[in-house]
Design a protein around this motif. Structure first.
Motif, mmCIF file in Angstrom:
data_model
loop_
_atom_site.group_PDB
_atom_site.id
_atom_site.type_symbol
_atom_site.label_atom_id
_atom_site.label_comp_id
_atom_site.label_asym_id
_atom_site.label_seq_id
_atom_site.Cartn_x
_atom_site.Cartn_y
_atom_site.Cartn_z
ATOM 1 N N ALA A 23 12.627 33.765 3.330
ATOM 2 C CA ALA A 23 11.729 33.346 4.443
ATOM 3 C C ALA A 23 12.273 32.710 5.587
ATOM 4 O O ALA A 23 13.063 31.676 5.396
ATOM 5 N N ALA A 24 11.721 33.170 6.850
ATOM 6 C CA ALA A 24 12.473 32.601 7.794
ATOM 7 C C ALA A 24 11.357 31.405 8.554
ATOM 8 O O ALA A 24 10.182 31.926 8.713
ATOM 9 N N SER A 25 11.747 30.492 9.267
ATOM 10 C CA SER A 25 11.164 29.474 9.925
ATOM 11 C C SER A 25 11.963 29.072 11.166
ATOM 12 O O SER A 25 13.004 29.180 11.173
ATOM 13 N N GLY A 26 10.966 28.811 12.127
ATOM 14 C CA GLY A 26 11.741 28.407 13.421
ATOM 15 C C GLY A 26 11.609 29.465 14.848
ATOM 16 O O GLY A 26 11.491 28.701 15.831
ATOM 17 N N ARG A 27 11.712 30.446 14.403
ATOM 18 C CA ARG A 27 11.787 31.525 15.430
ATOM 19 C C ARG A 27 11.582 32.993 14.641
ATOM 20 O O ARG A 27 11.871 32.970 13.647
ATOM 21 N N THR A 28 10.819 33.950 15.520
ATOM 22 C CA THR A 28 10.717 35.094 15.120
ATOM 23 C C THR A 28 12.279 35.867 14.848
ATOM 24 O O THR A 28 13.237 35.428 15.526
ATOM 25 N N LEU A 29 12.182 36.735 13.777
ATOM 26 C CA LEU A 29 13.526 37.356 13.479
ATOM 27 C C LEU A 29 13.653 38.912 14.096
ATOM 28 O O LEU A 29 14.512 39.560 13.920
ATOM 29 N N ARG A 30 12.683 39.016 15.007
ATOM 30 C CA ARG A 30 12.576 40.226 15.828
ATOM 31 C C ARG A 30 13.910 40.458 16.480
ATOM 32 O O ARG A 30 14.171 41.726 16.743
ATOM 33 N N THR A 31 14.629 39.751 16.980
ATOM 34 C CA THR A 31 16.004 40.009 17.653
ATOM 35 C C THR A 31 17.116 39.886 16.788
ATOM 36 O O THR A 31 18.160 39.681 17.253
ATOM 37 N N TYR A 32 16.882 39.770 15.422
ATOM 38 C CA TYR A 32 18.004 39.526 14.703
ATOM 39 C C TYR A 32 18.484 40.801 13.612
ATOM 40 O O TYR A 32 17.621 41.759 13.584
ATOM 41 N N LYS A 33 19.553 40.780 13.417
ATOM 42 C CA LYS A 33 20.004 41.600 11.965
ATOM 43 C C LYS A 33 19.839 40.773 10.934
ATOM 44 O O LYS A 33 20.399 39.671 11.056
ATOM 45 N N MET A 34 19.560 41.338 9.866
ATOM 46 C CA MET A 34 19.362 40.269 8.409
ATOM 47 C C MET A 34 20.170 40.996 7.684
ATOM 48 O O MET A 34 20.423 42.260 7.483
ATOM 49 N N ALA A 35 20.781 40.241 6.653
ATOM 50 C CA ALA A 35 21.707 40.662 5.469
ATOM 51 C C ALA A 35 21.474 39.780 4.269
ATOM 52 O O ALA A 35 21.269 38.683 4.280
ATOM 53 N N TRP A 36 22.015 40.437 3.322
ATOM 54 C CA TRP A 36 22.151 39.868 1.882
ATOM 55 C C TRP A 36 23.576 39.748 1.766
ATOM 56 O O TRP A 36 24.244 40.849 1.804
ATOM 57 N N PHE A 37 24.156 38.763 1.221
ATOM 58 C CA PHE A 37 25.504 38.446 0.644
ATOM 59 C C PHE A 37 25.468 37.999 -0.645
ATOM 60 O O PHE A 37 24.171 37.498 -1.143
ATOM 61 N N ARG A 38 26.297 38.192 -1.434
ATOM 62 C CA ARG A 38 26.575 37.527 -2.909
ATOM 63 C C ARG A 38 28.036 37.092 -3.190
ATOM 64 O O ARG A 38 29.047 37.653 -2.620
ATOM 65 N N GLN A 39 27.817 36.185 -3.956
ATOM 66 C CA GLN A 39 29.147 35.407 -4.506
ATOM 67 C C GLN A 39 29.011 35.237 -6.035
ATOM 68 O O GLN A 39 28.469 34.562 -6.386
ATOM 69 N N GLY A 40 29.906 36.156 -6.727
ATOM 70 C CA GLY A 40 29.977 36.014 -8.082
ATOM 71 C C GLY A 40 30.945 34.912 -8.490
ATOM 72 O O GLY A 40 31.614 34.355 -7.713
ATOM 73 N N PRO A 41 30.711 34.684 -9.804
ATOM 74 C CA PRO A 41 31.782 33.641 -10.362
ATOM 75 C C PRO A 41 33.312 34.024 -10.306
ATOM 76 O O PRO A 41 33.720 34.899 -10.617
ATOM 77 N N GLY A 42 33.721 33.102 -9.428
ATOM 78 C CA GLY A 42 35.203 33.203 -9.324
ATOM 79 C C GLY A 42 35.548 34.270 -8.240
ATOM 80 O O GLY A 42 36.770 34.847 -8.128
ATOM 81 N N LYS A 43 34.686 34.640 -7.686
ATOM 82 C CA LYS A 43 34.798 35.744 -6.428
ATOM 83 C C LYS A 43 34.608 35.380 -4.937
ATOM 84 O O LYS A 43 33.913 34.374 -4.932
ATOM 85 N N GLU A 44 35.128 36.216 -4.263
ATOM 86 C CA GLU A 44 34.926 36.242 -2.884
ATOM 87 C C GLU A 44 33.522 36.380 -2.272
ATOM 88 O O GLU A 44 32.712 37.159 -3.350
ATOM 89 N N ARG A 45 32.669 35.868 -1.416
ATOM 90 C CA ARG A 45 31.424 36.045 -0.992
ATOM 91 C C ARG A 45 31.499 37.817 -0.565
ATOM 92 O O ARG A 45 32.517 38.111 0.315
ATOM 93 N N GLU A 46 30.593 38.524 -0.881
ATOM 94 C CA GLU A 46 30.652 39.869 -0.440
ATOM 95 C C GLU A 46 29.410 40.330 0.284
ATOM 96 O O GLU A 46 28.230 39.764 -0.128
ATOM 97 N N PHE A 47 29.447 40.985 1.172
ATOM 98 C CA PHE A 47 28.144 41.993 1.764
ATOM 99 C C PHE A 47 27.460 42.692 0.526
ATOM 100 O O PHE A 47 28.288 43.320 -0.156
ATOM 101 N N VAL A 48 26.144 42.554 0.648
ATOM 102 C CA VAL A 48 25.507 43.528 -0.057
ATOM 103 C C VAL A 48 24.724 44.736 0.678
ATOM 104 O O VAL A 48 24.515 45.850 0.510
ATOM 105 N N ALA A 49 23.714 44.168 1.748
ATOM 106 C CA ALA A 49 22.963 45.104 2.442
ATOM 107 C C ALA A 49 22.466 44.428 3.884
ATOM 108 O O ALA A 49 22.624 43.069 3.906
ATOM 109 N N THR A 50 22.257 45.110 4.669
ATOM 110 C CA THR A 50 21.900 44.638 6.136
ATOM 111 C C THR A 50 20.577 45.556 6.570
ATOM 112 O O THR A 50 20.653 46.603 6.024
ATOM 113 N N ILE A 51 19.697 44.841 7.287
ATOM 114 C CA ILE A 51 18.563 45.616 7.841
ATOM 115 C C ILE A 51 18.680 45.091 9.461
ATOM 116 O O ILE A 51 18.827 43.853 9.842
ATOM 117 N N ILE A 52 18.426 46.118 10.521
ATOM 118 C CA ILE A 52 18.271 45.770 11.638
ATOM 119 C C ILE A 52 16.684 45.621 11.920
ATOM 120 O O ILE A 52 15.840 46.360 11.600
#
Length: 118
Positions: A23-52
């Motif tokens: 959930a986003a607050s503060g301003r609209t996300l309409r000018t944004y691209k959004m993404a999910w990243f994840r970081q598993g145990p002992g791993k680097e943060r990795e990209f999962v998915a993005t949406i324009i």
């Protein structure tokens, strides 16, 4: 400035499903691209998915294609990650991130933990 808050994480068995919300607050996300990243145990943060936000175009890392779906709700100013057929290797802290236009992702949530038991 946008403030992002993730929710929906938890413990689930292999093959189960979860839906994460950002959930986003503060301003609209309409000018944004959004993404999910994840970081598993002992791993680097990795990209999962993005949406324009404006077009709805999506892109996924190969390991989640066909199992995860990223979507957005304009009215709620929220991004979702529907995760199906979960595997133990999906265990991670999942982070929501945002970027204006083509800039780097510079706005991050605090993360929500997903644990998939075998």
């Amino acid at each position: 400035q946008v403030h992002l808050v993730e929710s929906g994480g938890g413990l689930v068995q292999t093959g189960g499903s979860l839906r994460l919300s950002c959930a986003a607050s503060g301003r609209t996300l309409r000018t944004y691209k959004m993404a999910w990243f994840r970081q598993g145990p002992g791993k680097e943060r990795e990209f999962v998915a993005t949406i324009i936000w404006t077009s709805g175009s999506t892109y996924y890392v190969d390991s989640v294609k066909g199992r995860f779906t990223i979507s957005r709700d304009n009215a709620e100013n929220t991004v979702y990650l529907q995760m199906n057929t979960l595997k133990p290797e999906d265990t991670a802290v999942y982070f929501c991130a945002g970027a204006i236009g083509n800039s780097l992702f510079d706005t991050w949530g605090q993360g929500t933990r997903v644990t998939v038991s075998s």
